[in-house]
Design a protein around this motif. Structure first.
Motif, short mmCIF file in Angstrom:
data_model
loop_
_atom_site.label_atom_id
_atom_site.label_comp_id
_atom_site.label_asym_id
_atom_site.label_seq_id
_atom_site.Cartn_x
_atom_site.Cartn_y
_atom_site.Cartn_z
N ALA A 1 0.82 -1.20 0.00
CA ALA A 1 0.00 0.00 0.00
C ALA A 1 0.86 1.26 0.00
O ALA A 1 2.02 1.24 0.40
N ARG A 2 0.28 2.35 -0.44
CA ARG A 2 0.96 3.66 -0.41
C ARG A 2 0.81 4.25 0.98
O ARG A 2 0.05 5.18 1.18
N LYS A 3 1.53 3.67 1.93
CA LYS A 3 1.41 4.08 3.31
C LYS A 3 2.78 4.03 3.96
O LYS A 3 3.56 3.12 3.70
N CYS A 4 3.07 5.01 4.79
CA CYS A 4 4.34 5.07 5.51
C CYS A 4 4.36 3.97 6.56
O CYS A 4 3.40 3.80 7.31
N GLY B 1 2.41 5.95 9.34
CA GLY B 1 1.08 5.53 8.88
C GLY B 1 0.42 6.52 7.93
O GLY B 1 -0.76 6.41 7.66
N LYS B 2 1.20 7.51 7.45
CA LYS B 2 0.63 8.48 6.51
C LYS B 2 0.20 7.76 5.24
O LYS B 2 0.91 6.91 4.71
N GLY B 3 -0.97 8.13 4.74
CA GLY B 3 -1.50 7.55 3.52
C GLY B 3 -2.10 8.62 2.64
O GLY B 3 -2.02 9.82 2.96
N SER C 1 7.81 8.01 4.65
CA SER C 1 7.61 9.34 4.07
C SER C 1 8.89 10.15 4.20
O SER C 1 9.72 9.90 5.09
#
Length: 63
Positions: A2-5, A9-11, A51
């Motif tokens: 997923a595109r998540k840090c 947890g930034k998405g 990120s």
């Protein structure tokens, strides 16, 4: 993946593109992700997506 840090947890966030005539269409704000190698406590390395702002924080705390 997923595109998540992996750390913060930034998405993706959602919002609007707003034209000069105030027409609104949906858009997504993507986090600025970087793939970095991190050394684990047992000596192995692992690639994680974090990120760019979190990477700066890690480098700041390391120095």
């Amino acid at each position: 993946m997923a595109r998540k840090c992996a750390i913060s947890g930034k998405g993706p966030m959602s919002g609007n593109n707003v034209s000069h005539a105030k027409n609104r269409t949906k858009r997504r704000f993507m986090p600025n992700l970087r793939t970095v190698r991190v050394q684990m406590e047992d000596g192995t390395t692992k690639k994680i997506k974090i990120s760019a702002s979190e990477l700066r924080t890690m480098k700041k705390k390391q120095a």
